[in-house]
Scaffold this motif. Structure first.
Motif, PDB file in Angstrom:
ATOM      1  N   GLU A   1      31.217  45.340  39.809  1.00 11.60           N
ATOM      2  CA  GLU A   1      31.110  46.216  38.644  1.00 11.60           C
ATOM      3  C   GLU A   1      30.157  45.554  37.639  1.00 11.60           C
ATOM      4  O   GLU A   1      29.831  44.379  37.760  1.00 11.60           O
TER       5      GLU A   1
ATOM      6  N   GLU B   1      31.400  42.329  35.920  1.00 12.98           N
ATOM      7  CA  GLU B   1      31.475  41.262  36.923  1.00 12.98           C
ATOM      8  C   GLU B   1      30.087  40.696  37.213  1.00 12.98           C
ATOM      9  O   GLU B   1      29.899  39.482  37.296  1.00 12.98           O
TER      10      GLU B   1
ATOM     11  N   GLN C   1      39.514  40.502  33.042  1.00 11.21           N
ATOM     12  CA  GLN C   1      39.629  41.383  34.212  1.00 11.21           C
ATOM     13  C   GLN C   1      38.483  41.146  35.189  1.00 11.21           C
ATOM     14  O   GLN C   1      38.679  41.140  36.409  1.00 11.21           O
ATOM     15  N   ALA C   2      37.293  40.924  34.671  1.00 13.10           N
ATOM     16  CA  ALA C   2      36.120  40.705  35.532  1.00 13.10           C
ATOM     17  C   ALA C   2      36.270  39.440  36.375  1.00 13.10           C
ATOM     18  O   ALA C   2      36.020  39.464  37.581  1.00 13.10           O
TER      19      ALA C   2
ATOM     20  N   LYS D   1      39.031  37.899  37.135  1.00 15.72           N
ATOM     21  CA  LYS D   1      40.155  38.133  38.054  1.00 15.72           C
ATOM     22  C   LYS D   1      39.670  38.909  39.282  1.00 15.72           C
ATOM     23  O   LYS D   1      40.000  38.571  40.416  1.00 15.72           O
ATOM     24  N   ASN D   2      38.858  39.940  39.042  1.00 13.53           N
ATOM     25  CA  ASN D   2      38.283  40.714  40.154  1.00 13.53           C
ATOM     26  C   ASN D   2      37.355  39.853  41.003  1.00 13.53           C
ATOM     27  O   ASN D   2      37.351  39.971  42.234  1.00 13.53           O
TER      28      ASN D   2
ATOM     29  N   LEU E   1      39.006  37.947  43.620  1.00 13.20           N
ATOM     30  CA  LEU E   1      39.512  38.745  44.741  1.00 13.20           C
ATOM     31  C   LEU E   1      38.407  39.365  45.592  1.00 13.20           C
ATOM     32  O   LEU E   1      38.629  39.685  46.756  1.00 13.20           O
ATOM     33  N   ARG E   2      37.235  39.563  45.033  1.00 13.66           N
ATOM     34  CA  ARG E   2      36.148  40.239  45.747  1.00 13.66           C
ATOM     35  C   ARG E   2      35.506  39.321  46.784  1.00 13.66           C
ATOM     36  O   ARG E   2      35.456  38.107  46.624  1.00 13.66           O
TER      37      ARG E   2
END
Length: 192
Positions: free
Chosen positions: A41, A44, A92-93, A95-96, A99-100
């Motif tokens: 995103e 990110e 949030q970025a 954290k993502n 996981l990405r």
């Protein structure tokens, strides 16, 4: 999780005061990372570019143990973001990002045959909300793609992407920048 010694944190803090993130800071990536298959995103993507630029300014020898500091104030200043929601967006970025996955095509060093590496972006995250900071550690596969590059790399100043308003625009810019000296690049929309 390994905490950052106070003396190291003080050194990092002093460096930021003297040499903060600038819009002319350089982002450098190995071409294999630019060509990798991934979906991020906008925030990110900005966080990764900012983290790479920060590491070039503040770290002599980048390793997987190096903590990269993301300052909410610097993010707001660079991207003219809303200060009230910036910490939440950065949190949030990252954290993502933990996981990405991304897929890097290459050659297996043992066999000399084509290989596909599936890896993550970030190993660890340290949140310091009262200081407006988030620290990350890059994954083992990412570190060599952004540090000590001698050849086959793409570089640009972070201000080149500040005005871009989508992750696709940043990705397209990187792919075109990679072939800037050649003057021509052909790829499918799926590559974005």
């Amino acid at each position: 999780m390994r905490s950052i010694p106070t003396s190291e944190a003080i050194v990092v803090f002093r460096r930021i005061l003297v040499c903060g993130m600038k819009s002319t800071s350089l982002v450098v990536k190995a071409n294999r990372l630019v060509q990798a298959s991934y979906k991020l995103e906008l925030v990110e993507q900005r966080v990764m570019e900012m983290a790479i630029a920060w590491s070039r300014l503040h770290v002599e020898q980048l390793t997987v143990e190096t903590w990269i500091e993301l300052s909410v104030a610097e993010y707001v200043d660079l991207y003219k973001s809303d200060a009230k929601s910036a910490y939440r967006q950065l949190r949030q970025a990252v954290k993502n990002l933990r996981l990405r996955t991304l897929v890097i095509e290459g050659v297996d060093l043992q066999t000399g045959k084509s290989s596909t590496l599936e890896t993550g972006w970030v190993n660890s995250i340290l949140y310091v909300p009262d200081a407006g900071l988030i620290r990350i550690q890059f994954s083992t596969a990412i570190v060599p793609c952004i540090s000590q590059l001698e050849e086959q790399f793409t570089s640009f100043k972070i201000n080149s992407i500040i005005g871009l308003s989508s992750a696709y625009a940043i990705r397209l810019y990187e792919l075109l920048k990679q072939y800037e000296k050649i003057g021509k690049r052909t790829f499918s929309v799926d590559d974005l």
